[in-house]
Enzyme design. Structure first.
Site, PDB file in Angstrom:
ATOM      1  N   ASP A   1      -0.517  -7.933   3.444  1.00 24.54           N
ATOM      2  CA  ASP A   1      -1.126  -6.638   3.169  1.00 24.54           C
ATOM      3  C   ASP A   1      -0.234  -5.467   3.565  1.00 24.54           C
ATOM      4  O   ASP A   1       0.318  -5.428   4.660  1.00 24.54           O
ATOM      5  CB  ASP A   1      -2.504  -6.507   3.828  1.00 24.54           C
ATOM      6  CG  ASP A   1      -2.602  -7.267   5.129  1.00 24.54           C
ATOM      7  OD1 ASP A   1      -1.615  -7.260   5.876  1.00 24.54           O
ATOM      8  OD2 ASP A   1      -3.659  -7.861   5.388  1.00 24.54           O
TER       9      ASP A   1
ATOM     10  N   CYS B   1      -8.889  -5.792   7.213  1.00 33.01           N
ATOM     11  CA  CYS B   1      -8.543  -4.949   6.065  1.00 33.01           C
ATOM     12  C   CYS B   1      -8.980  -3.502   6.324  1.00 33.01           C
ATOM     13  O   CYS B   1      -8.294  -2.557   5.923  1.00 33.01           O
ATOM     14  CB  CYS B   1      -9.211  -5.462   4.794  1.00 33.01           C
ATOM     15  SG  CYS B   1      -9.247  -7.257   4.634  1.00 33.01           S
TER      16      CYS B   1
ATOM     17  N   CYS C   1       2.517 -10.295   6.019  1.00 32.58           N
ATOM     18  CA  CYS C   1       1.124 -10.493   6.447  1.00 32.58           C
ATOM     19  C   CYS C   1       0.186 -10.509   5.253  1.00 32.58           C
ATOM     20  O   CYS C   1      -1.018 -10.692   5.396  1.00 32.58           O
ATOM     21  CB  CYS C   1       0.689  -9.394   7.397  1.00 32.58           C
ATOM     22  SG  CYS C   1       1.771  -9.217   8.803  1.00 32.58           S
TER      23      CYS C   1
ATOM     24  N   CYS D   1      -5.696  -7.899  -0.435  1.00 30.08           N
ATOM     25  CA  CYS D   1      -6.868  -8.514  -1.041  1.00 30.08           C
ATOM     26  C   CYS D   1      -7.816  -7.434  -1.553  1.00 30.08           C
ATOM     27  O   CYS D   1      -7.605  -6.237  -1.343  1.00 30.08           O
ATOM     28  CB  CYS D   1      -7.584  -9.384  -0.028  1.00 30.08           C
ATOM     29  SG  CYS D   1      -8.511  -8.431   1.183  1.00 30.08           S
TER      30      CYS D   1
HETATM   31  S1  FES Z   1      -5.604  -7.939   3.211  1.00 28.59           S
HETATM   32 FE1  FES Z   1      -5.629  -9.919   4.022  1.00 28.59          FE
HETATM   33  S2  FES Z   1      -7.729 -10.376   4.026  1.00 28.59           S
HETATM   34 FE2  FES Z   1      -7.676  -8.394   3.317  1.00 28.59          FE
END
Ligand code: FES
Ligand SMILES: Cc1ncc(COP(=O)(O)O)c(C=O)c1O
Lengths: 409, 129
Positions: B39, B107, B37, B64
């Site tokens: 993250d 997030c 995914c 991110c």
């Molecule tokens: S971890 Fe994917 S947009 Fe923030």
């Protein structure tokens, strides 16, 4: 990154768009002011001057791709050219059939045109690519049916720079009597692109990927053997041999022509210089552990490299250096969608590697100094992000990440 | 998309990056998200067993900038809080504090999930679950 001296933002995203060459801008300027005429005005000097300029630009573009000038239809860019080629041929050749073959790694302008064609009753086959991004010629040939009207395969991919075997595809199309359309937006002006030599009948290009202005492009349409026609998708005054109505963007077209001429003269040398710089960048970055190049290294554009930095997320990574270097990432988090690059996924990269990818595309104004700076800044960023990455830590501890039970969300 | 000053601050100077000793009884670990995914967040708390107060918190995040900032902020908020209070940390509070745009809300959700998972792990280890 404070220790590095401050420099201007380095642009390594030339596949997204290129800056205009100053020589292009200079050629365009008179056509905004004193030579502002409508190229379709047949009754006075203003119109004639504009028409002459368009004719000259058409010759310049045709010379670059070694076609007849009458085979160049100006459009607003490659998106429009893709739409016109696909939908226009689908309409024009409805009597022959309704089947089109394309590839999963095509640009959205091609894929979404194909989706529309499916909604209009057409049938589309989307070919797979191998792990290096190449199509399988046998699969292509096997997909051709009696009602196939067109094969659409891009010359070079925008994300990876991978170049498809155009000559071989052209031979297959000729053998089966189907049209061959290629989106050559990323290849024209950077490597030799000669549609007639490889049996391409329709070809899309765009000025802003080759140091010309945005908002102008062209569709090459083969005139003889076979004589190809596409149904206009924009109705109106019947400009461009009836295939694309609308007052011509004279300054843009002049700029496109100038950009084509510069490319024709300087391409060979520029490609050599850029491939040296690209290799330097690549070798510098591959010194980092668990770093992989995406795409066929033996059939690739000279100025592009797409690299996955394992266990580092692309957007986060870019954030570490986006005050210094402009690049783009295949990570979902950079786009509005939450899917990572469909191009890399089609190549069989896991989602994790797709999320970890960065595309570097060099250009005419990239210097060796900038490349060296980029190697330093990106390496620092990767190391920083890996220190923050729990999966890097797990990997280092020898944990098999495939076996971890992740909580998908 | 431009990032807020606060996201940039946490991203450039992340607080409490690191790893606590998982084998300790008073350490709870939450690992949420998945590499596929894009993250993965690991958040750990060390609890003072006498008082039930979180005395240390550490994180590592693959994701991110907003995901990293959310987890960094979460560790700051966790430190010094009794675990029951920590359970009440809501992702929307993180969204507000970091001025996250709508596409980055997930997030912050991840950070809330990580907090809950870490506390649950701690409780399980200590027979409170
Ligand atoms: S971890 Fe994917 S947009 Fe923030
Ligand atoms: C392969 C390819 N096709 C089409 C396009 C669209 O071109 P334009 O911006 O001229 O519409 C691009 C640019 O993003 C591209 O890379």
């Amino acid at each position: 990154m404070d220790t590095m001296e401050k420099k201007k933002l380095i642009y390594l995203d030339n596949n997204a768009t290129t800056p205009c060459d100053p020589r292009v801008v200079e050629a365009m300027l008179p056509y905004f002011t004193e030579k502002f005429g409508n190229a379709a005005s047949r009754s006075h000097e203003f119109g004639w001057v504009a028409e002459e300029a368009v004719d000259y630009a058409r010759e310049q573009v045709a010379a670059l791709i070694e076609t007849d000038a009458r085979e160049v239809i100006f459009t607003s860019g490659a998106t429009e050219s893709d739409n016109l080629a696909l939908k226009g041929a689908f309409e024009m050749y409805a009597r022959k059939g309704k089947h089109i073959i394309t590839v999963k790694t095509e640009h959205k302008a091609v894929l979404d045109s194909c989706r529309r064609i499916e909604k209009m009753g057409g049938e589309v086959t989307y070919l797979d690519v191998d792990h290096q991004g190449m199509i399988d010629l046998e699969a292509l040939e096997a997909a051709i049916r009696p009602d196939t009207i067109m094969v659409a395969v891009m010359w070079a991919n925008n994300e990876t720079g991978v170049i498809q075997p155009m000559k071989e595809i052209g031979e297959i199309c000729a053998r089966h009597g189907v049209l061959f359309f290629s989106d050559a937006t990323q290849a024209v002006g950077k490597i030799p692109v000669k549609p007639k030599e490889v049996g391409v009948h329709l070809m899309a290009m765009s000025a802003h990927k080759m140091y010309g202005p945005k908002g102008v492009g062209a569709l090459f349409v083969n005139r003889k053997a076979p004589r190809v026609k596409v149904t206009a998708q924009m109705d109106g005054g019947g400009h461009e041999r009836g295939m694309r109505s609308g007052t011509l963007n004279v300054p843009g077209i002049v700029g496109f022509g100038q950009a084509a001429e510069i490319a024709r003269k300087e391409m060979a040398e520029e490609a050599q210089r850029l491939s040296r710089l690209r290799d330097r960048l690549e070798q510098g970055l591959l010194k980092l552990e668990e770093t992989y190049v995406n795409g066929n290294p033996d059939s690739r554009m000279p100025h592009v490299t797409n690299i996955s930095f394992k266990h580092v997320e692309g957007e986060g990574l870019m954030m570490t250096f986006n005050k210094e270097i402009a690049v783009s990432s295949g990570s979902a988090c950079t786009s509005a969608s939450l899917e990572p690059s469909y191009v890399l996924i089609a190549m069989g990269l896991g989602d994790d590697l797709a999320h970890s990818s960065i595309r570097f595309s060099l250009g005419r104004f990239t210097t060796e100094e900038e490349v060296d700076y980029a190697i330093e800044a990106v390496s620092k960023g990767v190391n920083h992000m890996r220190e923050l990455s729990p999966i890097w830590e797990m990997y280092k501890e020898g944990i098999n990440l495939e076996e971890v039970e992740w909580s998908e969300h | 998309m431009a990032y807020s000053e606060k996201v940039l601050d946490h991203f450039n100077n992340p607080r409490n990056v690191g790893t606590l000793d998982k084998s300790k009884k008073n350490v709870g670990t939450g690992l949420v998200g998945a590499p596929e995914c894009g993250d993965v967040m690991r958040l750990q708390i060390e609890v003072d067993e006498e008082t039930g107060i979180i005395k240390d918190a550490k994180f590592k995040t693959f994701g991110c900038g907003s995901a990293i900032a959310s987890s960094s902020l979460a560790t700051e908020w966790l430190k010094g809080k009794p675990i029951e209070e920590a359970l009440e940390i809501d992702n929307m509070a993180i969204v507000e504090e970091l001025e996250l745009p709508p596409v980055k809300i997930h997030c912050s959700v991840l950070a809330e999930d990580a907090i809950k998972a870490a506390i649950e792990d701690y409780k399980k280890k200590n027979g409170q679950a």
